[in-house]
Design an enzyme around this catalytic site. Structure first.
Site, PDB file in Angstrom:
ATOM      1  N   LYS A 223      45.695  45.803  41.050  1.00 56.19           N
ATOM      2  CA  LYS A 223      44.795  44.743  40.615  1.00 56.19           C
ATOM      3  C   LYS A 223      44.118  44.049  41.799  1.00 56.19           C
ATOM      4  CE  LYS A 223      46.415  43.685  35.973  1.00 56.19           C
ATOM      5  NZ  LYS A 223      46.965  42.660  35.058  1.00 56.19           N
ATOM      6  N   ARG A 257      54.325  47.663  34.419  1.00 54.02           N
ATOM      7  CA  ARG A 257      53.191  48.420  33.851  1.00 54.02           C
ATOM      8  C   ARG A 257      52.352  48.939  35.018  1.00 54.02           C
ATOM      9  NH1 ARG A 257      47.850  47.499  32.205  1.00 54.02           N
ATOM     10  NH2 ARG A 257      47.239  48.639  30.314  1.00 54.02           N
TER      11      ARG A 257
END
Length: 278
Positions: A223, A257
């Site tokens: 991210k 995740r």
């Protein structure tokens, strides 16, 4: 082969593999466009040690285009068919904020984990559908939607306290709507309505979130809090993703995740050894 979520302990640490059936997810290498591409991605993820596969048919990156219900369902269905086609058992998670997707998937494929970035805020029917299906449910913290969330980063009580208060209140509301406490998983929502600095502050406050007593899903893989902080691209951000995976596991159990299963499984195995020696 689909496993029921009850066949694994969701309070333990797990690697959840991201399988995006989308053309516009922020990390290009995670995109799958066909049943065969999905099948190969799922097969590889399970072979590398993933115990959960998270199927997404709607990109939630900032500024992502809207996707119709029917288009999202056609994508999710490709992912579900891909999982059904492999020999080894795995638990499925479906990344959606639409109750109709949950209802259709449950009717056709049975139990799975519903992974909702809006914690039921974007679809009032979500809680009742999940409660009726009696399946695990991930409630994530965010504000606004994909087009507005990055302008909603003012946390008057501090990001950790405000996120904790929201998740506590929202989980209580979801239980009042019929979702069992043991079916709830919380997600702090890294990257959703948070600045880079707030993401790291929230990450440092994970122990406070653990006090709520729910399993925690951590989604930081590749991210912007990693690659923008380092001045690199998502493609170059694997080392940073693994560093944060280690920190999440060192503090306690977590569902990670991730895009990179094999490398994260190695981190999980080391964390299990490390934590047993403490």
């Amino acid at each position: 082969m689909l496993l029921k979520p009850s066949e694994i302990n969701l309070s333990d640490s797990h690697v959840m593999a991201i399988v995006n059936v989308t053309p516009d997810s922020f990390y290009a290498s995670s995109r799958n466009h066909s049943l065969e591409e999905c099948r190969q991605s799922v097969e590889r993820a399970v072979a590398e040690g993933a115990t959960i596969v998270d199927i997404g048919g709607y990109s939630s990156r900032p500024g992502a285009a809207d996707v119709s219900l029917e288009e999202e369902w056609s994508r999710v269905r490709i992912g579900l068919e891909a999982v059904k086609s492999i020999d080894r058992g795995v638990v499925v998670s479906i990344d959606t904020f639409r109750s109709a997707i949950v209802e259709r998937a449950f009717s056709e494929y049975g139990e799975f984990i519903a992974n909702d970035i809006s914690a039921g805020e974007q679809d009032e029917a979500m809680a009742s559908i999940v409660a009726r299906c009696d399946i695990p449910y991930v409630a994530m913290h965010m504000r606004g939607d994909c087009s507005t969330m990055q302008s909603l980063t003012d946390y008057k009580g501090g990001v950790v306290a405000d996120v904790k208060e929201y998740l506590l209140r929202r989980c209580e509301e979801l239980q009042q709507r019929g979702i069992k406490r043991q079916n709830l998983i919380i997600d702090p929502g890294f990257g959703f309505a948070k600045t880079i600095e707030q993401n790291f502050e929230l990450f440092r406050g994970m122990d406070s979130l653990r006090e709520l007593g729910y399993p925690i899903l951590v989604g930081v893989s590749r991210k912007s809090m990693i690659y923008k902080s380092l001045g690199i691209t998502p493609e170059e951000s694997l080392p940073g993703s693994l560093a944060l995976a280690w920190e999440a596991l060192r503090g306690g159990n977590a569902i990670l995740r991730v895009h990179d299963v094999a490398q994260t499984v190695q981190v999980l195995r080391l964390a299990n050894i490390y934590n047993k020696r403490l």
